[in-house]
Design an enzyme around this catalytic site. Structure first.
Site, mmCIF file in Angstrom:
data_model
loop_
_atom_site.group_PDB
_atom_site.id
_atom_site.type_symbol
_atom_site.label_atom_id
_atom_site.label_comp_id
_atom_site.label_asym_id
_atom_site.label_seq_id
_atom_site.Cartn_x
_atom_site.Cartn_y
_atom_site.Cartn_z
ATOM 1 N N ASP A 214 0.831 -1.198 0.000
ATOM 2 C CA ASP A 214 0.000 0.000 0.000
ATOM 3 C C ASP A 214 0.874 1.261 0.000
ATOM 4 O OD1 ASP A 214 -2.724 1.170 0.346
ATOM 5 O OD2 ASP A 214 -1.869 1.905 2.217
ATOM 6 N N GLU A 263 14.531 -15.416 0.432
ATOM 7 C CA GLU A 263 14.832 -16.499 1.370
ATOM 8 C C GLU A 263 13.932 -17.708 1.122
ATOM 9 O OE1 GLU A 263 15.904 -13.480 5.111
ATOM 10 O OE2 GLU A 263 14.189 -14.854 5.237
#
Length: 559
Positions: A214, A263
């Site tokens: 956002d 990751e």
């Protein structure tokens, strides 16, 4: 292909699924209500997973479902690592993720990093701790002006109207770009940065596939004294050094986020909501070293006009190629007037659609809007963007052909933009957030057992899922068929324009021979005798009717 090569290809596809995806935005409080309290919830979404699978989407984007006082539709987050108890529990979230993944649907969740709710534990701690405290350092507290600090630090205005500063009991002021209940965080604070990394891992560990960020362009700020006035602020170019917007240093944040995303296997994806000044500025958010993708909102500000559409398409495909990302196509979302309504109203004439809800202020459906024209043009525009390279973001209810709801009284409205008279022309965004109709009758047209939290108009009955699902000519049937065919036809990230001899007709072909022909005018466009079949849309006397789109494809592509 060897087994190793096959595995490598599958892993590559899993890592880049977002580049050509059809993503369906769900506004959770208005999708489906399972517990009968009038508010949509996570179990409600889970109860409609088969509907989502049958629609043919690749992923959903969940607007905020976190604990919130709903001062701004859930974008005032009180806890980033939990579920609002009115919407369910973390167990409900896990079950929803599992149900969606079982059907091959990935999940993107909203992250709201610019501000917290004023009910967030950090802000409550800041209020209690007082001036100069470590708790206040996470936010943007400043002393006021005037003889005793009774005036705000600057004359800046909030997006939702009124001052962007709010005074607390001990006399200090805090900055809020949006509602007073949404205090902005200080992204220079290491604890702020570290906590959001924890949030990204929290949801990634629960199986989330990606994140929608956002107001991604607002996080970092320069509050060095003296702060400029509003007039001075408006003269500062948004070229990377503006005090409040689209600063170059925000990309240090996203580079750190990218390391977290990578990751995971496959890497988590992200898409930026970044309202910035130039395509070059937006491309920075779509960098492979950052978020990877950024919303292209250009069609939200374009008329139903072939020249405008072609310019937007060509520019954004060029930008995507330059950045190494893929572009996104958006016609509606939770912040703008639904495109079925926009296209049934007079041209934009340069007015941004984010501030275009005044178009329905004088009436809205059925008054003041050419409903048939809007629906016709909306279908044509949707088929056009679904035929483009890149990903497409759809907003719940557009597959039903829903119009903006104007029949909402002042007492029923919820959007802070309405109450504060700021952006969105004072009407706010409630008209595109009305709960969906699933059945033609019932207390809330099948949304739930109780009356919905926003009023649903009587004309929703004709757009109910159960009605449109039985009609092969309905907008829902068109979306289902278009998304089914798109999975078969979508290939590569290029297109070649075919000149049509008419300014109001666009035609292009994809690398596999799939063609899209969009007639923006009112006169039929003679297609001739295509060697391939028209697989979607209908011709009239071998011509593409006005305000419509057809797809043409070699038979062998359809299996």
């Amino acid at each position: 292909m060897t087994d190793t090569a096959l595995v490598d290809a599958q892993q590559a596809a899993a890592a880049t699924w977002w580049r050509q995806a059809a993503v369906y935005q769900i506004y959770p409080r208005s999708f489906a209500d399972a517990d009968g309290d009038g508010l949509g919830d996570l179990p409600g979404i889970r109860s409609r997973v088969d509907y989502l699978a049958e629609l043919g989407i690749d992923a959903i984007w969940l607007s905020p479902f976190y604990p919130s006082a709903l001062a701004d539709g859930g974008y005032d987050v009180a806890d980033y690592r939990d579920v609002d108890p009115r919407l369910g529990t973390l167990a409900d979230f896990d079950e929803l993720i599992a149900a969606l993944h079982e059907r091959g649907i990935r999940v993107i969740v909203d992250i709201v990093p610019n501000h917290t709710s004023d009910r967030h534990a950090w802000f409550q701690e800041a209020l209690a701790a007082g001036r100069g405290s470590a708790a206040r350092a996470r936010y943007l507290f400043r002393e006021g002006t005037g003889e005793s600090g009774e005036e705000p630090p600057t004359d800046w205005e909030s997006v939702f109207g009124g001052s962007s500063w709010e005074r607390v009991a001990d006399g200090q002021w805090y900055f809020h770009h949006f509602a007073t209940e949404q205090p902005d965080l200080d992204w220079d604070h290491p604890e702020v940065r570290e906590d959001f990394l924890k949030t990204l891992r929290f949801w990634s560990d629960r199986g989330v596939d990606g994140f929608r960020i956002d107001v991604a362009h607002m996080l970092t700020k320069d509050f060095s004294e003296p702060l400029p006035s509003r007039a001075e602020l408006e003269l500062i170019p948004q070229d990377g050094a503006h005090p409040l917007l689209d600063r170059d240093d925000v990309h240090e944040v996203y580079a750190e986020w990218r390391r977290v995303f990578d990751e995971y296997d496959p890497p988590r994806t992200a898409v930026a909501e970044a309202w910035v000044s130039t395509p070059e500025r937006r491309a920075k958010y779509a960098s492979a070293a950052g978020l990877g993708q950024a919303f292209n909102f250009d069609l939200l500000e374009a008329d139903f006009d072939a020249t405008e559409f072609r310019t937007v398409i060509a520019d954004n495909l060029a930008q995507a190629q330059a950045s190494g990302s893929s572009t996104t196509w958006v016609l509606s979302n939770h912040d703008v007037t639904r495109h079925a309504t926009r296209y049934g109203l007079p041209p934009l004439a340069g007015r941004p659609v984010k501030q275009g809800t005044e178009w329905v202020a004088a009436g809205g459906p059925p008054d003041g809007v050419d409903l048939d024209q809007g629906a016709r043009r909306a279908r044509a525009a949707t088929l056009l963007i679904l035929g483009l390279p890149g990903s497409t973001y759809l907003y719940q209810g557009e597959e039903l052909g829903l119009h903006e709801v104007a029949e909402i009284t002042d007492g029923e409205r919820q959007d802070p933009a309405f109450f504060r008279g700021g952006a969105y022309d004072g009407l706010g965004r409630d008209g595109c957030r009305v709960p969906l109709p699933w059945t033609a009758d019932g207390a809330s047209f099948g949304f739930g057992d109780a009356v919905a939290h926003l009023p649903q108009p009587r004309w929703f009955a004709q757009h109910a899922v159960e009605v449109e699902a039985q009609d092969p000519t309905s907008t829902l049937s068109l979306y289902r068929e278009a998304l089914r065919l798109r999975r078969l036809l979508q290939t590569g990230e290029q297109l070649d324009w075919i000149e049509t001899g008419r300014e109001d007709v666009l035609r292009f072909t994809r690398p596999n021979g799939w063609q899209v022909v969009a007639n923006f005018g009112t006169e039929p466009y003679p297609l001739g005798a295509p060697s391939d079949a028209v697989v979607l849309g209908a011709l009239l006397d071998d011509a593409v009717p006005g305000e419509s789109t057809v797809w043409i494809a070699p038979a062998q592509l359809l299996g």
